[in-house]
Scaffold this active site. Sequence first.
Site, PDB file in Angstrom:
ATOM      1  N   GLY A   1       0.774  -1.234   0.000  1.00 21.86           N
ATOM      2  CA  GLY A   1       0.000   0.000   0.000  1.00 21.86           C
ATOM      3  C   GLY A   1       0.803   1.280   0.000  1.00 21.86           C
TER       4      GLY A   1
ATOM      5  N   GLY B   1       0.148   1.018  -5.366  1.00 18.38           N
ATOM      6  CA  GLY B   1      -0.516   0.636  -4.127  1.00 18.38           C
ATOM      7  C   GLY B   1      -1.088   1.793  -3.342  1.00 18.38           C
TER       8      GLY B   1
ATOM      9  N   ARG C   1       4.282  -4.216   6.882  1.00 16.40           N
ATOM     10  CA  ARG C   1       5.321  -5.233   7.037  1.00 16.40           C
ATOM     11  C   ARG C   1       6.256  -4.922   8.204  1.00 16.40           C
ATOM     12  NH1 ARG C   1       8.923  -5.160   3.531  1.00 16.40           N
ATOM     13  NH2 ARG C   1       8.406  -3.212   2.464  1.00 16.40           N
TER      14      ARG C   1
ATOM     15  N   LYS D   1       4.643 -14.009 -13.561  1.00 17.34           N
ATOM     16  CA  LYS D   1       3.243 -13.623 -13.364  1.00 17.34           C
ATOM     17  C   LYS D   1       2.303 -14.754 -13.758  1.00 17.34           C
ATOM     18  CE  LYS D   1       3.888  -8.635 -13.687  1.00 17.34           C
ATOM     19  NZ  LYS D   1       3.547  -7.374 -14.395  1.00 17.34           N
TER      20      LYS D   1
ATOM     21  N   ARG E   1      -0.495 -16.701 -11.571  1.00 17.54           N
ATOM     22  CA  ARG E   1      -1.859 -16.938 -12.043  1.00 17.54           C
ATOM     23  C   ARG E   1      -2.229 -18.418 -11.921  1.00 17.54           C
ATOM     24  NH1 ARG E   1      -3.672 -13.566 -17.418  1.00 17.54           N
ATOM     25  NH2 ARG E   1      -3.284 -11.451 -16.649  1.00 17.54           N
TER      26      ARG E   1
END
Length: 312
Positions: free
Chosen positions: A11, A16, A35, A138, A142
């Site tokens: 974030g 983010g 974190r 990626k 997925r």
Amino acid sequence: MSKSKVLVVGGTGYIGNRIVKASLAAGHPTYILMRRELGYEIEKVQMLLAFKNKGAHLIEGSFFDHQSLVDAVKLVDVVISAMSGVQFRSHNILLQLKLVDAIKEAGNVKRFLPSEFGMDPSRMEHVFECGKETFSDKMVIRKAIEDAKIPYTYISANCLAGYFVGNLSQLGTLVPPKDRVNIYGDGNRKVVYMDEDDVASYTIKTVDDPRMLNKTLYCRPNKNILSHNELIKKWEKLSNKTLEKVYISDKDFLASMKDVDYGFQAALARIYYIYYDGCLMNFEIGEKGEEASELYPEVQYTRMDEYLQRYL
């Protein structure tokens, strides 16, 4: 209907932090994974505290503490990963896979949006070896999501304007050139440029939308589909200045890739796919995807001449 509780992982990142803002603005109970490894990253800590003051919930956790991730996921309905792209390189792909494992164990998440926000990796099978691992990683993520039967939405944001528009897609700078501009090929391949805040707005729109369950959202609004030439003309009109144009053939561009380090080769390869191959607009979306501006016409997205005005 009540709004879904949204957990944003990453974030404080480039995309983010915008997703956090969009989630709060849309009225979602918004949680951010804080974190434990932040240490002395004071700017990120201050950003998190500012989000907390605006109503976000900070949830302490660590990718090296599986239970902490599970506990965080159990608090929400939707998880959005917006970890930086560098997180997909080498062993750091494990961080995303650890998040997938936590979501699978928690068993309560009704939608997961993994960290993509660029080109659709499922359409990049033809790429060069340099940089191929980003797309391959990626796709590994997925596959893990789909194998775990986790409900998902993928976001294909195409070219983020901060990296491709403000600099007129020139290498080595993030601001417009003063006198001359390199144009890739004939400059006529169509490219999709997106304001990062609009990407965040569209992303948040999907989280409670049953139409986007197990689909890909493609951000490619009609007014932001421009050739390189058209983008440059917009800047010339705004700045009232004509740039010297240097056209680079595909042969010369490929030759320029040979004498740079591997990391820069990967960046150049992306330029090649976008401006020479036209990879962003050489396919139909199809039944497994939706176009963002058509699905959410209420979002007043930023046109690129509007975006460029900030650089005047």
